[in-house]
Every structure is written in C-alpha cells, then in structure tokens.
Design an enzyme around this catalytic site. Sequence first.
Site, mmCIF file in Angstrom:
data_model
loop_
_atom_site.group_PDB
_atom_site.id
_atom_site.type_symbol
_atom_site.label_atom_id
_atom_site.label_comp_id
_atom_site.label_asym_id
_atom_site.label_seq_id
_atom_site.Cartn_x
_atom_site.Cartn_y
_atom_site.Cartn_z
ATOM 1 N N ARG A 264 0.847 -1.207 0.000
ATOM 2 C CA ARG A 264 0.000 0.000 0.000
ATOM 3 C C ARG A 264 0.877 1.251 0.000
ATOM 4 N NH1 ARG A 264 -1.735 1.937 4.566
ATOM 5 N NH2 ARG A 264 -2.374 -0.029 5.513
ATOM 6 N N TYR B 283 -16.309 14.815 -17.466
ATOM 7 C CA TYR B 283 -16.631 13.393 -17.525
ATOM 8 C C TYR B 283 -17.779 13.104 -16.538
ATOM 9 C CZ TYR B 283 -16.072 8.406 -16.652
ATOM 10 O OH TYR B 283 -16.298 7.079 -16.487
ATOM 11 N N ASP C 103 -7.422 17.237 -16.287
ATOM 12 C CA ASP C 103 -7.652 15.837 -16.628
ATOM 13 C C ASP C 103 -7.333 15.701 -18.119
ATOM 14 O OD1 ASP C 103 -8.725 13.412 -17.538
ATOM 15 O OD2 ASP C 103 -10.377 13.452 -16.094
ATOM 16 N N LYS D 86 -8.057 4.389 -20.287
ATOM 17 C CA LYS D 86 -8.322 4.821 -21.657
ATOM 18 C C LYS D 86 -7.066 4.640 -22.524
ATOM 19 C CE LYS D 86 -12.228 5.924 -19.788
ATOM 20 N NZ LYS D 86 -12.502 7.225 -19.173
HETATM 21 C C1 PLP Z 1 -13.026 7.548 -17.918
HETATM 22 C C2 PLP Z 1 -12.635 8.875 -17.439
HETATM 23 C C3 PLP Z 1 -12.409 9.101 -16.082
HETATM 24 C C4 PLP Z 1 -12.617 8.034 -15.035
HETATM 25 O O1 PLP Z 1 -11.670 7.032 -15.166
HETATM 26 P P1 PLP Z 1 -11.936 5.502 -14.706
HETATM 27 O O2 PLP Z 1 -10.640 4.864 -15.007
HETATM 28 O O3 PLP Z 1 -13.101 5.012 -15.500
HETATM 29 O O4 PLP Z 1 -12.233 5.543 -13.252
HETATM 30 C C5 PLP Z 1 -11.992 10.367 -15.703
HETATM 31 N N1 PLP Z 1 -11.830 11.355 -16.590
HETATM 32 C C6 PLP Z 1 -12.051 11.178 -17.909
HETATM 33 C C7 PLP Z 1 -11.849 12.312 -18.854
HETATM 34 C C8 PLP Z 1 -12.456 9.934 -18.370
HETATM 35 O O5 PLP Z 1 -12.696 9.763 -19.671
#
Ligand code: PLP
Length: 379
Positions: free
Chosen positions: A46, A98, A170, A195
């Site tokens: 952790r 998102y 992000d 992604k």
């Molecule tokens: C998918 C996504 C998230 C969340 O990510 P997860 O891995 O699904 O928890 C956050 N920000 C953006 C822009 C995303 O496309």
Amino acid sequence: MKTATRLVHFDPAPKDPYRPMATPIYQTATFEQEHADSFGEYDYSRSGNPTRRVLEDHMAALEGGARGFAFSSGMTAIATVTRLLKAGDEIVADWDLYGGASRLFDSVVRRAGVTVRLVDGTDIDAVRAAVGPATRMLYVESPTNPLLRVLDLRALAAVAKDCGLLFCVDSSAMSPYLQQPLALGADIVIHSGTKLLCGHSDVMAGAVVVKDEALAKEIYFLQNAEGTALGPMDCFLLLRGLKTLKLRIDAQQANAQRIAEHLHLHYPQLEVAYPGLQGDAAYAVQAAQATGAGVLLTFRAGSPAAAKQIAGGLELFKIAVSFGSVNSSISIPYGMSHASVPADQRAARGIPEDLLRISCGIEDADDLIADLTAQIAKL
Ligand SMILES: *Cc1c(COP(=O)(O)O)cnc(C)c1O
C-alpha cells in the site's frame, strides 16, 4: 529525447541483478525487513511497490512532473486530488466534465463541505470572474468530453497563477504523447489510465502527476492513507500498454482524421466535431497546445432513435462506454457515459440526445468508413 523515445527508453527494473527487459511483477503485499526498528525501501505494498514505482516514475518523466502516482482507477485519482481541499474551500470547474467526475463533485465532494462552481472554461473572463475568496482549485478537462470543446490551458494557467489556485487538468483524452499540461502551466495532471494509456480495454487504472515535491508529499500521503494505489499486475499491464502508446495513437488518430473529414465532406448535416478539422471551433487552440487532435469525434444522428439505429447497426464499432482502445467503439453519451450527470445539469449542459461519440481504433480506415456510411445510408 522525444516522447516517442522515452515511452520505451526507461529503466524497467532498477537494481534488479538479472536486467530483465520487462518490469517484474512484484506480486507481494509485504516485504521482509532486516531489522524490526529500521525499514528498507519497501515494507508494505500500500505504501510502495517496486512494479508500481517504475510506472509512477515513468509517468512522471513522460508528463515532466516531480512525481507520479498510480491509482486503482481514474476516479480514485480524481477523488484523491479533491482531498487536497478542506471544508469551506471551493473548486471552479469547467461544466463539460466526464460523467463520473460530475457525480463525484456533485455528491461526494460536496458532502465533504467543498463546493464546486461550474463555469464555461472557454470564456477566460468568466473563469476569472467566478473565482471567489474561498476558491482554491481550477479543474478542467481538454478536449472536453463529450462535446470536444478545447480549453486554452495556458490562459487558464495564467488565471490560476494570478488567483493563487491549484490548476488541475484531466488529460485522459490526450495522453502525454499529445499534450503535456504541466509544461502549459498546470500544477496537477490527472489520467484515466483505463483509456489511452492502457489502450486495450483490459485494465482499470488512474494516474496523477504533480509539478513539485510539496504536492507530491500530499498526494503520496493520501494514496498511502486511503489505500487507493494500483495493484502490481495492473501496473505491469499499464507499463506494457505505454510502450505502444505512440504507435496506437498515431494509427487511431489518423483514422479519426480520415473519418471526420469524410463525414464532414459528405454528410454536413451530421455536424461532425473533431478538433483536428480545420474550421472546427476548437482547431486553433488545440493546435497551439497539443501535437494532435486525438482519437475521439462526435456527430449528430438527427434524432435519438436514429442514434440508436446507427450504434446498433455498426459491425466494427462496438457499443461501449470508455475510449482509447485499439478496438473502435461508439456510444451515446446522453444515456451512457453521462447518465451519471445530475439530471438538471445534463439539461443545462446541452448534451444532445442524438449525439454519437466514436473512439477510433487501429482497424483499416476504409473498413471503418464503409461500416459507418452503410448505417448512415439507412437513415
Ligand atoms: C473515464 C474517465 C475518467 C474516469 O476514469 P476511470 O478509469 O473510468 O475511473 C476520468 N476522466 C475522464 C476524462 C475519463 O474519460
């Protein structure tokens, strides 16, 4: 060295005597200590794990940050960043977030006494005007999802700096290959590793990269205190995915460009949006701050029923949330990825019910275009 080189040129196994080419998976929860009163570099996964450390250092180098952190998902990465704030503080955020981030901000973050003020992040004066005495953080995505608006990150960084705010970006839709927000003035970069970084739809992961050591200390504390780090096997898979990031994105982005241009030319009624289309509102800003337009594009089917018909009829585009995989996919954001946006916000944000979002994979562009046009012809 360019990002393309750095993606594969890094030490995969620091201090390993056998010099493996791939990072070993240290699938262990705990590490034996020589003494009861002095700990070695690793004691408990952790708090730190050698596989994770390679990934975290790699992400930090790719984004040009002081330190990187790998999380169990994009959402835990975002949640951790919001925990830098305390009750009474305020976040100013662009409204096109998102779906999961909207839900987190609207319920969980609010419950902690932190308020979120939504603004139009493309209107720099409006952003500046929204900053109040309690504002501590400016939070945006670019390009936004699903409307593919592009925010001027340098201009927003200047506002954040003037007002003493932490600027978080992000960058999931871009990856460090296409956009490096820290170099544009951000303090914190967030990724959904699920992604583009992973690219194969087989890992859930998140990443945070911070500009300086002071932020690194706080994020590290939270990651360890809350136990939100990514497991060793998933760190290995993400490291493997990153090695082909350039190849995948080059191929996927070329497909996106071809498809966007084809649909734009032959079906203007579909209102194709892609930041790589000359004439698209986002084109100039995107070109000034990123080296590519990405793998996502949207178009309007004309009605919700037509959107469902197209999505359901396609063979090569699988109906799925998420994006960035080597497989092409299609979604209807209104009812899928953004169904978690609070209903009043979803209406106010104007996400069209007939909007289709495509994530381009690495298939042959002609095959993808033939698949799409066959369905569009049936409307
Ligand atoms: C998918 C996504 C998230 C969340 O990510 P997860 O891995 O699904 O928890 C956050 N920000 C953006 C822009 C995303 O496309």
